[in-house]
Write a protein that holds these residues in place. Sequence first.
Motif, short mmCIF file in Angstrom:
data_model
loop_
_atom_site.label_atom_id
_atom_site.label_comp_id
_atom_site.label_asym_id
_atom_site.label_seq_id
_atom_site.Cartn_x
_atom_site.Cartn_y
_atom_site.Cartn_z
N ALA A 63 33.48 52.44 50.75
CA ALA A 63 34.65 53.06 51.36
C ALA A 63 35.02 52.41 52.69
CB ALA A 63 34.39 54.55 51.56
N SER A 64 34.03 51.84 53.37
CA SER A 64 34.27 51.24 54.69
C SER A 64 34.77 49.80 54.60
CB SER A 64 32.98 51.26 55.51
OG SER A 64 32.04 50.31 55.01
N LEU A 65 34.70 49.20 53.42
CA LEU A 65 35.03 47.78 53.29
C LEU A 65 36.53 47.55 53.07
CD1 LEU A 65 32.15 46.62 50.90
CD2 LEU A 65 32.40 46.04 53.33
N PRO A 66 37.06 46.47 53.61
CA PRO A 66 38.45 46.10 53.30
C PRO A 66 38.52 45.50 51.89
CG PRO A 66 37.44 44.40 54.64
CD PRO A 66 36.43 45.53 54.56
N ALA A 67 39.71 45.32 51.37
CA ALA A 67 39.88 44.67 50.06
C ALA A 67 39.39 43.23 50.14
CB ALA A 67 41.34 44.73 49.65
N VAL A 68 38.94 42.70 49.01
CA VAL A 68 38.39 41.34 48.96
C VAL A 68 39.15 40.50 47.95
CG1 VAL A 68 36.09 42.09 49.69
CG2 VAL A 68 36.67 42.01 47.25
N SER A 69 38.99 39.19 48.05
CA SER A 69 39.63 38.27 47.12
C SER A 69 38.73 38.04 45.91
CB SER A 69 39.91 36.93 47.81
OG SER A 69 40.39 35.98 46.88
N PRO A 70 39.23 38.17 44.67
CA PRO A 70 38.42 38.00 43.47
C PRO A 70 38.26 36.53 43.07
CG PRO A 70 40.63 38.61 42.83
CD PRO A 70 40.62 38.59 44.34
N LYS A 71 37.88 35.69 44.06
CA LYS A 71 37.76 34.25 43.82
C LYS A 71 36.41 33.74 44.32
CE LYS A 71 42.75 33.59 44.61
NZ LYS A 71 43.76 32.90 45.45
N ASP A 72 36.08 32.52 43.86
CA ASP A 72 34.89 31.87 44.41
C ASP A 72 35.30 30.96 45.56
OD1 ASP A 72 35.97 29.61 43.27
OD2 ASP A 72 34.42 29.39 41.73
N ALA A 73 34.35 30.20 46.11
CA ALA A 73 34.62 29.37 47.29
C ALA A 73 35.64 28.27 47.02
CB ALA A 73 33.32 28.77 47.80
N SER A 74 35.77 27.86 45.77
CA SER A 74 36.73 26.80 45.43
C SER A 74 38.12 27.36 45.15
CB SER A 74 36.24 26.01 44.21
OG SER A 74 36.20 26.84 43.06
N GLY A 75 38.27 28.68 45.25
CA GLY A 75 39.57 29.31 45.02
C GLY A 75 39.85 29.68 43.58
N THR A 76 38.81 29.61 42.75
CA THR A 76 38.99 29.93 41.33
C THR A 76 39.04 31.44 41.12
OG1 THR A 76 37.82 27.93 40.64
CG2 THR A 76 38.02 29.69 39.01
N LYS A 77 40.07 31.91 40.40
CA LYS A 77 40.16 33.31 39.99
C LYS A 77 39.98 33.35 38.47
CE LYS A 77 43.65 35.95 41.37
NZ LYS A 77 45.03 36.54 41.39
N GLU A 78 38.95 34.06 38.00
CA GLU A 78 38.64 34.03 36.56
C GLU A 78 39.28 35.17 35.77
OE1 GLU A 78 34.53 31.52 36.37
OE2 GLU A 78 34.36 33.69 36.20
N ILE A 79 39.79 36.18 36.46
CA ILE A 79 40.50 37.28 35.78
C ILE A 79 41.93 37.26 36.31
CG2 ILE A 79 40.57 39.75 35.29
CD1 ILE A 79 37.59 39.89 35.80
N SER A 80 42.82 36.67 35.54
CA SER A 80 44.17 36.40 36.02
C SER A 80 44.98 37.65 36.34
CB SER A 80 44.92 35.56 34.99
OG SER A 80 44.98 36.23 33.74
N ARG A 81 44.67 38.76 35.66
CA ARG A 81 45.45 39.99 35.88
C ARG A 81 45.19 40.62 37.24
NH1 ARG A 81 41.78 44.01 35.34
NH2 ARG A 81 39.99 43.65 33.96
N LEU A 82 44.12 40.23 37.91
CA LEU A 82 43.81 40.79 39.22
C LEU A 82 44.77 40.27 40.27
CD1 LEU A 82 39.90 40.57 39.29
CD2 LEU A 82 41.31 42.59 38.83
N GLY A 83 45.05 41.08 41.26
CA GLY A 83 45.89 40.65 42.36
C GLY A 83 45.11 39.75 43.30
N ASP A 84 45.73 39.45 44.44
CA ASP A 84 45.05 38.59 45.40
C ASP A 84 43.95 39.31 46.17
OD1 ASP A 84 46.64 36.44 44.73
OD2 ASP A 84 48.17 36.92 46.24
N SER A 85 43.94 40.63 46.12
CA SER A 85 42.88 41.40 46.77
C SER A 85 42.56 42.64 45.95
CB SER A 85 43.28 41.78 48.20
OG SER A 85 44.41 42.62 48.19
N VAL A 86 41.30 43.02 45.95
CA VAL A 86 40.86 44.19 45.19
C VAL A 86 39.91 45.01 46.05
CG1 VAL A 86 41.08 43.09 42.93
CG2 VAL A 86 38.93 42.91 44.18
N LYS A 87 39.86 46.28 45.77
CA LYS A 87 38.96 47.19 46.47
C LYS A 87 37.68 47.35 45.64
CE LYS A 87 38.04 50.30 49.73
NZ LYS A 87 37.80 49.91 51.12
#
Length: 280
Positions: free
Chosen positions: A132-156
């Motif tokens: 609950a205390s954490l901000p939203a995060v990016s669903p990517k790895d260090a190289s910028g890869t997003k493996e679930i395309s339906r996700l937005g740029d940030s998720v809780k």
Amino acid sequence: MKIQKLLAIMIIALLPACTGKKTAEGVYRYCWGQKDGFTIWIVDGYKVRHNVYSSFLYGGNEQRYLFNPKGEIWIDNAVSCEEFELTLAHELNERKLMAEFGWTYEKSHDSSLRIELKMRKSYDSVCRAHEASLPAVSPKDASGTKEISRLGDSVKLSGIYRIPLGMRDGMNIWIVDGYKVRASLFPDFGFSGNDRAYLFIPSGEIWIDGQISAEETEYSIKTEILERKLMKQGVSYSSAYDSAITVNMRLRDQMQNIIASHPPLIIPPVLARDTGVIER
């Protein structure tokens, strides 16, 4: 010194044969360290069940199992890292009650289960508050890869955290629900990770998948700590990973040396007791 150590190991190995006592080999897997004056060993539960005591499950202590050497607490290597802290607390409490008050195994076991339940509730409260205390995060790895395309740029993050393991080298170590990480964030999450390798891991954190065995937990933590240090220095992920794995293999070799120097496990005629023996 090396010759003296080798001779000592050979003498220890020959002792059971000289005394006619029955022994079991290959039981010890990982020496976790010390807690409350006891050495905590992760053991091969299959070999214990096959060669020593067929009903051995989760863990053991010297008050319940007479084959369990004094001063040692055993944890079955079939136990997941998510259950390790709970099992350890269970065994320490069970032994204490049997040794200090002469309680029966059944009564001590039930008391230890209640402690487990309290710990589970506490862990859940800590984890939900942390999320609950954490901000939203990016669903990517260090190289910028997003493996679930339906996700937005940030998720809780929600329902990810399972057990807090405290601080190590300035990093917060968390056991997480690896299945949920792979299902909802990043399918290629490989059993452990750090905030430099994965952007969805909050700053200053290392994640350990709750599905790995207790035997692998410390190796994974040490690997992630080193990998992150190297990446922070500007080393690429692939090079940092390779270096960390090389160190990991050295740690495994060192553990084999520790195991080789441990006295053989002697199997007594009577394997277990139902009532504790009070220690004076």
